[in-house]
Design a protein around this motif. Structure first.
Motif, mmCIF file in Angstrom:
data_model
loop_
_atom_site.group_PDB
_atom_site.id
_atom_site.type_symbol
_atom_site.label_atom_id
_atom_site.label_comp_id
_atom_site.label_asym_id
_atom_site.label_seq_id
_atom_site.Cartn_x
_atom_site.Cartn_y
_atom_site.Cartn_z
ATOM 1 N N GLY A 138 0.804 -1.230 0.000
ATOM 2 C CA GLY A 138 0.000 0.000 0.000
ATOM 3 C C GLY A 138 0.837 1.280 0.000
ATOM 4 O O GLY A 138 2.070 1.243 0.062
ATOM 5 N N PHE A 139 0.088 2.428 -0.120
ATOM 6 C CA PHE A 139 0.692 3.803 -0.055
ATOM 7 C C PHE A 139 -0.026 4.590 1.054
ATOM 8 O O PHE A 139 -1.239 4.473 1.227
ATOM 9 C CB PHE A 139 0.526 4.548 -1.393
ATOM 10 N N ARG A 140 0.750 5.367 1.739
ATOM 11 C CA ARG A 140 0.180 6.172 2.830
ATOM 12 C C ARG A 140 0.431 7.675 2.537
ATOM 13 O O ARG A 140 1.546 8.073 2.208
ATOM 14 C CB ARG A 140 0.821 5.764 4.140
ATOM 15 N N ILE A 141 -0.694 8.503 2.648
ATOM 16 C CA ILE A 141 -0.626 9.965 2.386
ATOM 17 C C ILE A 141 -0.543 10.694 3.720
ATOM 18 O O ILE A 141 -1.338 10.407 4.635
ATOM 19 C CB ILE A 141 -1.851 10.429 1.588
ATOM 20 N N HIS A 142 0.376 11.623 3.797
ATOM 21 C CA HIS A 142 0.584 12.412 5.009
ATOM 22 C C HIS A 142 0.147 13.869 4.755
ATOM 23 O O HIS A 142 0.505 14.468 3.754
ATOM 24 C CB HIS A 142 2.063 12.377 5.426
ATOM 25 N N GLY A 143 -0.617 14.427 5.679
ATOM 26 C CA GLY A 143 -1.093 15.813 5.574
ATOM 27 C C GLY A 143 -2.460 15.944 6.205
ATOM 28 O O GLY A 143 -3.154 14.946 6.449
ATOM 29 N N GLN A 144 -2.852 17.208 6.501
ATOM 30 C CA GLN A 144 -4.140 17.457 7.131
ATOM 31 C C GLN A 144 -5.194 17.747 6.071
ATOM 32 O O GLN A 144 -4.969 18.554 5.166
ATOM 33 C CB GLN A 144 -4.042 18.660 8.097
ATOM 34 N N ASN A 145 -6.303 17.097 6.234
ATOM 35 C CA ASN A 145 -7.462 17.338 5.374
ATOM 36 C C ASN A 145 -7.098 17.235 3.904
ATOM 37 O O ASN A 145 -7.480 18.061 3.081
ATOM 38 C CB ASN A 145 -8.082 18.703 5.655
ATOM 39 N N VAL A 146 -6.333 16.210 3.590
ATOM 40 C CA VAL A 146 -5.967 15.997 2.189
ATOM 41 C C VAL A 146 -7.125 15.271 1.517
ATOM 42 O O VAL A 146 -7.512 14.179 1.954
ATOM 43 C CB VAL A 146 -4.674 15.170 2.066
ATOM 44 N N PRO A 147 -7.697 15.898 0.468
ATOM 45 C CA PRO A 147 -8.882 15.267 -0.147
ATOM 46 C C PRO A 147 -8.532 14.180 -1.166
ATOM 47 O O PRO A 147 -9.238 14.007 -2.161
ATOM 48 C CB PRO A 147 -9.561 16.460 -0.822
ATOM 49 N N PHE A 148 -7.398 13.519 -0.953
ATOM 50 C CA PHE A 148 -6.964 12.487 -1.904
ATOM 51 C C PHE A 148 -6.637 11.209 -1.140
ATOM 52 O O PHE A 148 -6.352 11.229 0.065
ATOM 53 C CB PHE A 148 -5.718 12.945 -2.692
ATOM 54 N N GLU A 149 -6.627 10.100 -1.910
ATOM 55 C CA GLU A 149 -6.202 8.812 -1.383
ATOM 56 C C GLU A 149 -5.395 8.087 -2.460
ATOM 57 O O GLU A 149 -5.590 8.332 -3.645
ATOM 58 C CB GLU A 149 -7.412 7.956 -1.015
ATOM 59 N N ALA A 150 -4.427 7.199 -1.981
ATOM 60 C CA ALA A 150 -3.564 6.434 -2.906
ATOM 61 C C ALA A 150 -3.958 4.934 -2.827
ATOM 62 O O ALA A 150 -4.108 4.381 -1.731
ATOM 63 C CB ALA A 150 -2.102 6.608 -2.543
ATOM 64 N N VAL A 151 -4.092 4.324 -3.975
ATOM 65 C CA VAL A 151 -4.564 2.934 -4.055
ATOM 66 C C VAL A 151 -3.551 2.113 -4.861
ATOM 67 O O VAL A 151 -3.038 2.589 -5.900
ATOM 68 C CB VAL A 151 -5.938 2.853 -4.733
ATOM 69 N N VAL A 152 -3.186 0.885 -4.348
ATOM 70 C CA VAL A 152 -2.261 -0.031 -5.056
ATOM 71 C C VAL A 152 -3.063 -0.826 -6.086
ATOM 72 O O VAL A 152 -4.046 -1.480 -5.735
ATOM 73 C CB VAL A 152 -1.577 -0.987 -4.065
ATOM 74 N N LEU A 153 -2.632 -0.736 -7.296
ATOM 75 C CA LEU A 153 -3.298 -1.498 -8.359
ATOM 76 C C LEU A 153 -2.731 -2.918 -8.482
ATOM 77 O O LEU A 153 -3.468 -3.869 -8.736
ATOM 78 C CB LEU A 153 -3.163 -0.756 -9.694
ATOM 79 N N ASP A 154 -1.378 -3.104 -8.311
ATOM 80 C CA ASP A 154 -0.733 -4.414 -8.456
ATOM 81 C C ASP A 154 0.358 -4.484 -7.407
ATOM 82 O O ASP A 154 1.338 -3.724 -7.446
ATOM 83 C CB ASP A 154 -0.141 -4.572 -9.845
ATOM 84 N N LYS A 155 0.184 -5.437 -6.445
ATOM 85 C CA LYS A 155 1.156 -5.541 -5.368
ATOM 86 C C LYS A 155 2.513 -6.017 -5.875
ATOM 87 O O LYS A 155 3.563 -5.595 -5.375
ATOM 88 C CB LYS A 155 0.652 -6.504 -4.297
ATOM 89 N N SER A 156 2.478 -6.895 -6.825
ATOM 90 C CA SER A 156 3.742 -7.467 -7.293
ATOM 91 C C SER A 156 4.551 -6.458 -8.079
ATOM 92 O O SER A 156 5.777 -6.401 -7.974
ATOM 93 C CB SER A 156 3.475 -8.715 -8.150
ATOM 94 N N THR A 157 3.865 -5.599 -8.839
ATOM 95 C CA THR A 157 4.597 -4.599 -9.636
ATOM 96 C C THR A 157 4.744 -3.294 -8.892
ATOM 97 O O THR A 157 5.518 -2.409 -9.296
ATOM 98 C CB THR A 157 3.874 -4.332 -10.945
ATOM 99 N N GLY A 158 3.989 -3.119 -7.827
ATOM 100 C CA GLY A 158 4.056 -1.870 -7.060
ATOM 101 C C GLY A 158 3.342 -0.708 -7.721
ATOM 102 O O GLY A 158 3.531 0.449 -7.355
ATOM 103 N N ARG A 199 -6.392 9.259 -6.278
ATOM 104 C CA ARG A 199 -7.704 9.717 -6.699
ATOM 105 C C ARG A 199 -8.352 10.556 -5.585
ATOM 106 O O ARG A 199 -7.964 10.452 -4.412
ATOM 107 C CB ARG A 199 -8.595 8.545 -7.060
ATOM 108 N N ALA A 200 -9.268 11.411 -5.993
ATOM 109 C CA ALA A 200 -9.930 12.310 -5.047
ATOM 110 C C ALA A 200 -10.981 11.568 -4.270
ATOM 111 O O ALA A 200 -11.701 10.729 -4.809
ATOM 112 C CB ALA A 200 -10.572 13.486 -5.780
ATOM 113 N N LYS A 201 -11.053 11.928 -2.996
ATOM 114 C CA LYS A 201 -12.067 11.303 -2.168
ATOM 115 C C LYS A 201 -13.451 11.831 -2.507
ATOM 116 O O LYS A 201 -14.407 11.073 -2.547
ATOM 117 C CB LYS A 201 -11.766 11.567 -0.697
#
Length: 981
Positions: free
Chosen positions: A83-103, A108-110
């Motif tokens: 996975g990916f983790r986003i750091h910051g306050q009230n960030v209207p975005f999220e990071a999603v892993v599409l393929d664990k093996s390829t990274g 995308r916006a929440k």
């Protein structure tokens, strides 16, 4: 065999354990995931997918290698990206892993994004692997990468105008580069969609156009007569082609051709006396036709040169004005108003008006001589000369204002004030002295005021060898002082003249004129005639005039005034001239300038101002940024109409007919002439009738407004009261008028007397004049032949502008009858008694007041006694007459009819007529006297009828007012027409 077998088993186990160890060593999570250090992304508002550059991919070295086909290894979780983790306050975005093996992953916006709220977002992101084993032990994290995401705008908003409507005004006949600007805004966040790219006039067929910046201008010259207002509809487009949500209305008014001028200015301004300050321009403003003005300067002039001596001042005598201003005593007025006590100005032309000051005109042929003794000025002492003068450019000859010269022979000028070539010159020759040195003799001032044909006030303070000149309150130093020897000693008398110089046998025919009054020593002439107007010529010996008195004499009673509002006091500058007949206003703020002009007022502090027109002129100068196209403001003209003040009616009233005993006239106190005098001044006003009360009286009354005249008592000053004798002049040897001088001095009044009466002068209240007039007494030391005296009182205000009624007083003398004295007189006086005129005193119509009833009206007993005594005297005379008649008859018989030679001896008889008989005849004794006379007349009808007839015929030709008294007198007179001496 058993040992060998065990050895082989042990080897096999060791091999398995070795392989297991090798596998475990290969499955350990030794490395951290790796990602890029910076990412840039773009996302469109109302969408959630972010396009990143570079793509979001995490790498991990722990991921297993892929061997050849002969050796297959099963993949484990080590090396996979969980996975990916986003750091910051009230960030209207999220990071999603599409393929664990390829990274591989995405951001995308929440929720839906709004570019108008926030156009950019920045935050950090980390990748982490899956760790070791099923529980993910020993998980590794990558470093933190920075992500910048920009939110792209969509054209979701339309333009909106800032104002609901727009207005503008234009002048006809002019093409403008810009009339006004319309402006719209767009709420979109991007430059493309938030910018207004175009404006458009929707209304068809109008002579206007609008550019892309919103400036509207006319495409042709507009006409006020064709269209006074245009209404336009304007819309706007943004760069995304979105049209304004609402179009806007634009109103353009067309005005007639603009002319810079003062607007809202009334040309006629009426001023009612006694109302204080009056605003002249309450609604005025300056129209500059939208020209950019940098500064304004306006001059307001009040023309009062035609009023009096340059403006409205108190029209009291100059002597009274000096006293009111606090000048010291000892003032001699050389140009007084003509009167019985000052008649040397009678022949001079004047302005013939009482509404303004009394001025005298000198046309180059008139001059007057001041009576001797009027001025006792010694040139060794300080003295002051003051005069009002109006003089224009004249000839190059000397024009004398005041001159003191020798009466005869030498023609020396001791001192004189004259004009020569627009210069004012004072000649001051010193008296003889021990040192025959040169001394200052002529003082020259070169002044524009001398020849500008305007009134100016001149004051010369002379304290030899220094002379100070004040013109309209301003000091001027002489530009030239010439010296001369003192005069030689001489006993020649001097002559003081005004308007020319007195000369004896001058020989200058061109500038002299013969005077009808000859003087000893040669042909007397006047020379150096003055051409102009003079007024208020005064000389004061001793104390000099101070600046306060001079300013008081010159100050006008009317002028301009302004009360500056606080908010504009610092923005505008106002300056007055000395007599406040003009002012200047300077400033650069048009609004503040207009407010100051609106507060300019006219003020006249006189109770009875001089009525008439005062012209107003406003001269304006403006400065602009562009001097070539700067506007010109024409002068504005108008006038103040000072209305006619309500003319006061000064009424004198009191006892106008009374009698006093002769003893009172001869007493030390004398007889008070005006004991109950009252002075009242009233004005009449026209007021509108009360329409409500009229309507209440009857519905049929005329509804029109009716005016009624009402009388209102007012208070004001008096400056002169004159008491004159009616009939024969006063004989100073045995009669005169007196007044308490201490009371006069207490009230600051002065008195002059002559054989015609007395004059009280000075400005004071009516009450104080009443008090002084109550003290005037008439004395007569020889009342034997006096039976009545008549006097007339007249008071006036403002140097004769308002004059009271003629208040006439008649006072009669009561002579006390003494029968003993009459008997003695009959024995002493040998001469025949001739008829005595005014022997009978008519007291009919006397106004006998209660205050003097005890001393004037006899009691009833006194009347009876007087009547009896009179009757007794009459009977004695009648008895003597009858005895004498009988004696004459006897003598005629003895001398054979020669009765004409008989003379009547009247040496022992005296006929005394009591003036109270007439007074008594009007009362109870008249009928008794007539009855007694009729009875006696019946007996002696033959003797006295002819005498009565002749007396009647003589009296018919006499004065009507004495007929009744004379008729009664003749009844008591002796008829000697038939007697022979």
């Amino acid at each position: 065999m058993r040992f060998r077998g065990n050895t082989q088993f042990a080897s096999a186990v060791g091999l398995v354990l070795g392989l297991l160890c090798a596998v475990e060593a290969a499955k350990a999570n030794k490395h951290k995931p790796w990602i890029e250090t910076t990412y840039h992304g773009i996302v469109t508002e109302n969408d959630d997918k972010v396009l990143l550059d570079p793509p979001l991919i995490a790498l991990d070295k722990d991921a297993p290698l892929r061997y050849a086909e002969s050796f297959e290894v099963t993949l484990t979780e080590e090396g996979e990206i969980c996975g990916f983790r986003i750091h910051g306050q009230n960030v209207p975005f999220e990071a999603v892993v599409l393929d664990k093996s390829t990274g591989e992953g995405v951001i995308r916006a929440k929720d839906k994004l709004d570019c108008e709220l926030q156009k950019e977002h920045t935050f950090t992101i980390q990748a982490y692997d899956c760790g070791e084993g099923p529980d993910g032990a020993n998980m590794k994290k990558s470093h933190k990468a920075t992500v910048h995401i920009q939110v792209n705008d969509i054209n979701e908003y339309s333009p909106v105008f800032k104002e609901k409507s727009y207005k503008a005004t234009v002048i006809e006949g002019k093409k403008y580069d810009s009339i006004l600007k319309v402006e719209a805004v767009d709420a979109d966040c991007s430059f493309q969609f938030s910018q207004i790219c175009n404006y458009e006039i929707v209304t068809p067929d109008v002579p206007f156009t609008v550019d892309k910046d919103g400036f509207i201008k006319n495409t042709e010259k507009l006409s006020y007569g064709k269209e006074r207002m245009y209404k336009l509809t304007v819309t706007a487009y943004d760069c995304g082609k979105n049209r304004a949500s609402e179009d806007v209305l634009v109103k353009i008014s067309v005005k007639p051709t603009c002319k810079p001028s003062w607007q809202g200015f009334s040309k006629r301004i009426e001023y009612e006396p006694g109302t204080g300050s009056l605003a002249l321009f309450p609604s005025m403003h300056l129209e500059t036709c939208d020209e950019p003005i940098t500064s304004i300067r306006a001059s307001v002039e009040l023309e009062t040169n035609h009023i009096g001596k340059g403006c409205d001042r108190d029209t009291y005598s100059e002597k009274s004005l000096h006293k009111l201003c606090g000048a010291s005593s000892g003032t001699v007025e050389l140009l007084p108003a003509p009167s019985s006590s000052a008649n040397w100005t009678v022949g001079l032309p004047t302005d013939n008006g009482h509404d303004s000051d009394q001025v005298f005109e000198f046309n180059g042929t008139q001059a007057i001589k001041v009576p001797d003794g009027m001025v006792s000025t010694s040139l060794k002492e300080p003295f002051t000369i003051s005069v009002w003068m109006r003089h224009g450019p004249g000839a190059h000859e000397k024009e004398t204002i005041l001159c003191n010269s020798d009466k005869t022979e030498m023609n020396r000028h001791h001192y004189s004030l004259y004009v020569h070539n627009c210069r004012l010159i004072l000649l001051l020759r010193q008296d003889p002295s021990e040192a025959e040195n040169y001394k200052p003799a002529e003082f020259h001032w070169k002044l524009d005021q001398v020849c500008d044909k305007e009134w100016h006030h001149y004051v010369l303070n002379v304290e030899f060898p220094t002379v100070s000149l004040f013109v309209d309150g301003t000091t001027f130093e002489p530009f030239l002082v010439t010296e001369d020897y003192p005069l030689h000693a001489s006993k020649i008398e001097t002559q003081l003249t005004i308007g020319a110089c007195w000369q004896d046998n001058s020989g200058h025919d061109n500038d002299t004129e013969s005077v009808s009054e000859p003087t000893s020593g040669g042909n007397a002439r006047m020379a150096q005639f003055f051409r102009g107007n003079l007024a208020g010529l005064m000389i004061r010996s001793g104390k000099l005039e101070n600046k306060k008195v001079i300013d008081c004499l010159y100050t006008c009673k009317e002028g301009l005034d302004v009360q500056l509002p606080e908010e504009v006091a610092s923005a505008v500058k106002v300056e007055f001239n000395p007599n406040q007949s003009s002012l200047t206003v300077e400033g650069d703020d048009i609004d503040a300038f207009d407010k100051v002009m609106q507060h300019i007022s006219y003020l006249n502090s006189r109770q009875f101002p001089t009525p008439g027109i005062r012209h107003l002129r406003i001269s304006t100068t403006v400065k602009c940024f562009n001097e070539e196209s700067c506007v010109t403001v024409p002068d504005a003209e108008g006038y103040v109409m000072v209305l006619q003040p309500e003319e006061p009616k000064i009424s004198l009233s009191g006892i106008d007919h009374f009698a006093r005993s002769a003893a009172e006239f001869e007493s030390q106190e004398g007889v008070t002439l005006f004991p109950e005098l009252r002075i009242v001044s009233t004005i009449t006003r026209e007021v509108e009738a009360d329409t409500e009360s009229e309507a209440a009286e009857g519905a049929d009354d005329d509804p029109t407004v009716q005016e009624t005249v009402v009388s209102e008592e007012i208070m004001h000053n008096l400056d002169t009261c004159e008491v004159t004798v009616v009939g024969d002049e006063l004989d100073g040897e045995h009669e005169g008028l007196e007044v308490d001088m201490s009371q006069l001095q207490q009230h600051g009044l002065e008195m002059s007397s002559s054989n015609l009466g007395l004059v009280i002068t000075g400005v004071n209240t009516m009450a104080n004049y009443e008090q002084v007039l109550h003290l005037i007494r008439y004395k007569n030391w020889h009342t034997e032949a006096l039976f009545d005296r008549k006097f007339k009182l007249v008071c006036s205000e403002l140097n004769g502008r308002y004059i009271s009624n003629d208040f006439k007083v008649e006072v009669n003398v009561i002579h006390t009858a003494n029968p003993v004295e009459h008997a003695n007189n009959a024995m002493v006086q040998p001469n025949f008694i001739n008829p005595v005129h005014h022997a009978s005193v008519d007291l009919s119509g006397h106004n006998l007041v209660n205050a003097h009833q005890a001393s004037v009206v006899p009691s009833a007993a006194t009347i009876v006694i007087v009547v009896c005594v009179s009757f007794l005297v009459f009977m004695i005379i009648l008895g003597v007459f009858r005895i004498r008649a009988a004696h004459q008859s006897t003598m005629r018989d003895q001398e054979n009819g020669k009765e004409n030679e008989m003379d009547w001896d009247d040496s022992a008889l005296t006929i005394t007529v009591n003036p109270m008989e007439t007074y008594e005849d009007q009362h109870s004794s008249e009928e008794e006297e007539e009855e007694e006379e009729e009875s006696e007349d019946g007996e002696e009808e033959d003797d006295i009828t002819s005498a009565e007839s002749e007396s009647s015929e003589d009296e018919e030709g006499g004065e009507p007012e004495d007929q009744q008294g004379a008729s009664r007198q003749q009844q008591l007179e002796w008829d000697d027409s038939t007697l022979t001496y």
